[in-house]
Each structure stands twice: as structure tokens, then as C-alpha cells.
Design an enzyme around this catalytic site. Structure first.
Site, PDB file in Angstrom:
ATOM      1  CB  THR A  54      -0.785   0.069   1.425  1.00 36.38           C
ATOM      2  OG1 THR A  54       0.007  -0.008   2.480  1.00 36.38           O
ATOM      3  CG2 THR A  54      -1.792  -1.032   1.495  1.00 36.38           C
ATOM      4  CB  THR A  55      -1.118   4.276  -0.111  1.00 36.34           C
ATOM      5  OG1 THR A  55      -1.487   3.524   1.208  1.00 36.34           O
ATOM      6  CG2 THR A  55      -2.063   4.799  -0.571  1.00 36.34           C
TER       7      THR A  55
END
EC number: 3.4.25.1
Length: 281
Positions: A54-55
Site C-alpha cells: 500500500t498505497t
């Protein structure tokens, strides 16, 4: 498939038979067990623990599109890797940012790169950006079985559309559902915070430099509120991966360029840790 190593020196007949311009179709017909979605997983009592990335964030500007990602991979509450790479070129005019199960996501990106290269060699022309987005959607859909066991891959796809002469962004869900995003987009655990930052900072007349600064600032805001997102690590010299795609093609910012952007943001935040005060205050 492996080449025939006998004295004749000939390739297997599968390589010499005319077929589809899709490498995935070729693999499905001649060696389907090599496709990630066709692998049989052992029975489990719960969700499989594996590193997750992520992200990922993306933003368009008049000359193209910027795609960027943080460098942290997590496994539950543990940091599995601090300097993972999550943004990859798909071809000359497009890129993929990965979120979800890191190992499967990287493998899917490599297969996607091969799919686009195979099509170009067979057809003698590049797929349209829309066609590339559709091919990636099919690959994600084929991974649905693994996604149901917790091994989901949810990428963000961005590129420069040479026909429309502008940058475009496509987001996906675990079933392969595809949506075109306008202006900006984010995926991954910190996406809600990154999207909020981009919503406030985005303008339609952004320059390339302003767009790259915007995505790094969005990742910084995401890391501030999401423990699975890694912010700029000055001590270890680990900074977000930032890529720019324009009519000139794909370009990844150097570590020096990324660090300069990150340091300028950090300096401003040292002065105002919670951001600039609202005018009403």
C-alpha cells in the site's frame, strides 16, 4: 514453455502454430498451470498471511499523468519490507501501481508486460490505452479464486493516451471491474487519506512539477494516518517512487529528484505539523 533441447534444435510445435495475439490465451492453451489464477492452493483455516503493498496514487495534468507509490509492505501488524517497489512501467506509455498481495501483484505485472509485448510483436502495433486497461481487467478477474482466499491484487493503471493526447487513470476492484478515474485516484489502505489530500490540492492547470509534489504530499498525508503506508524515510534514504508519463513516454524520477520533493514537504511540515491553519481560525 521450455524449448526442445534435442539435437534437431527445433522449437515445440506450439511456438510455430498461428494463434491469438494474447500471450495469456497462448499460455492457457499450452501450459495453463503457469497462470497464477490456475494454481491450486492448499486448504487453509483462515486468511493466508503474506506481504501486502500500500498505497498507490495518481494524478493527471495537462501534459500527462503522474503515478506514485510508497515503499512499505506489511504482513499483519509487522513491516515486512521498507523499500519495496510498487510502480512499474507496463510499456512505453503506461504504468501499473500495485496494491494487495505483493508477490502475486509483481508476478501479475510481469505477465501484463509480456502480454503487451507479445501483442505488439504479433500484430505489429500497440494496443490502445483502453485495450491495455481491458487486458489488465481480464488478468485481475482470473485471480478471483485467490482473492477469495485473501490473496487479492488491486492495481492502479495509468498512461498517456496518444490518440486523445492526455493522461488517463483506471482503477479496479478484486473482481476485475474497471473504472476510469478523472483528475486523481488512489488505492490501498491509505487511499482514503491520500484522496482527501489530493481533493484539496488538485487543480486542472497543474504543471508536471506541481503534480509530482502533489502525489508525494498525498502519500505523506496517508502515512500520517495509516500505519501500513510508509512516509519518506530520511534516515534510510527511502523515498516514494514517482513516475511521469507524457507524450515522450515513461520516466521515473531519480532518487535525488524524489528526495528533493520529499525534503521540501518535510521542511514545510516541521513549521506547520498539522497543515496550514484554516482562514476562519
Amino acid at each position: 514453455m521450455e524449448a526442445n533441447t534435442r539435437s534437431t534444435g527445433r522449437l515445440p510445435a506450439a511456438f510455430l502454430t498461428p494463434g491469438s495475439s494474447s500471450f495469456m490465451d497462448f499460455l492457457s492453451e499450452h501450459q495453463p498451470e503457469m497462470l497464477p489464477g490456475n494454481r491450486q492452493l492448499p486448504p487453509t483455516q483462515g486468511v493466508i498471511e503474506a506481504p501486502h503493498g500500500t498505497t498507490i496514487v495518481a494524478v493527471t495534468f495537462p501534459g500527462g499523468v503522474v503515478l506514485a507509490g510508497d515503499r512499505r509492505a506489511t504482513m499483519g501488524n509487522v513491516i515486512a519490507q521498507r523499500d519495496i517497489e510498487k510502480v512499474f512501467p507496463a510499456d512505453e506509455y503506461s504504468a501499473v501501481g500495485i496494491a494487495g498481495t505483493a508477490g502475486l501483484a509483481v508476478e501479475m505485472v510481469k505477465l501484463f508486460q509480456l502480454e503487451l509485448e507479445h501483442f505488439e510483436k504479433v500484430e505489429g502495433a500497440q494496443l490502445s490505452l483502453e485495450g491495455k486497461a481491458n487486458r489488465l481487467s481480464t488478468m485481475i478477474r482470473s485471480n478471483l479464486g485467490m482473492a477469495m482466499q485473501g490473496l487479492a491484487v488491486v492495481p492502479l493503471f495509468a498512461g498517456y493516451d496518444v490518440d486523445r493526447e492526455r493522461g488517463r487513470i483506471f482503477s479496479y476492484d478484486v473482481t476485475g471491474g474497471r473504472s476510469e478515474e478523472h483528475n486523481y485516484a488512489a488505492t490501498g489502505s491509505g487511499s482514503i487519506f491520500a484522496r482527501g489530500a489530493m481533493k484539496k490540492l488538485f487543480r486542472e492547470d497543474l504543471t508536471e512539477e506541481q503534480a509530482t509534489t502533489l502525489v508525494v504530499q498525498a502519500l505523506y498525508d496517508a502515512a500520517d494516518d495509516d500505519s501500513a503506508t510508509g512516509g519518506p524515510d530520511v534516515a534510510r534514504r527511502i523515498y516514494p517512487i514517482v513516475t511521469v508519463i507524457t507524450e515522450d513516454g515513461f520516466r521515473r524520477l531519480t532518487d535525488e529528484e524524489s528526495s528533493d520533493i520529499a525534503r521540501s514537504i518535510l521542511e514545510r511540515r516541521l513549521e506547520q505539523p498539522d497543515g496550514p491553519r484554516a482562514a476562519l481560525l
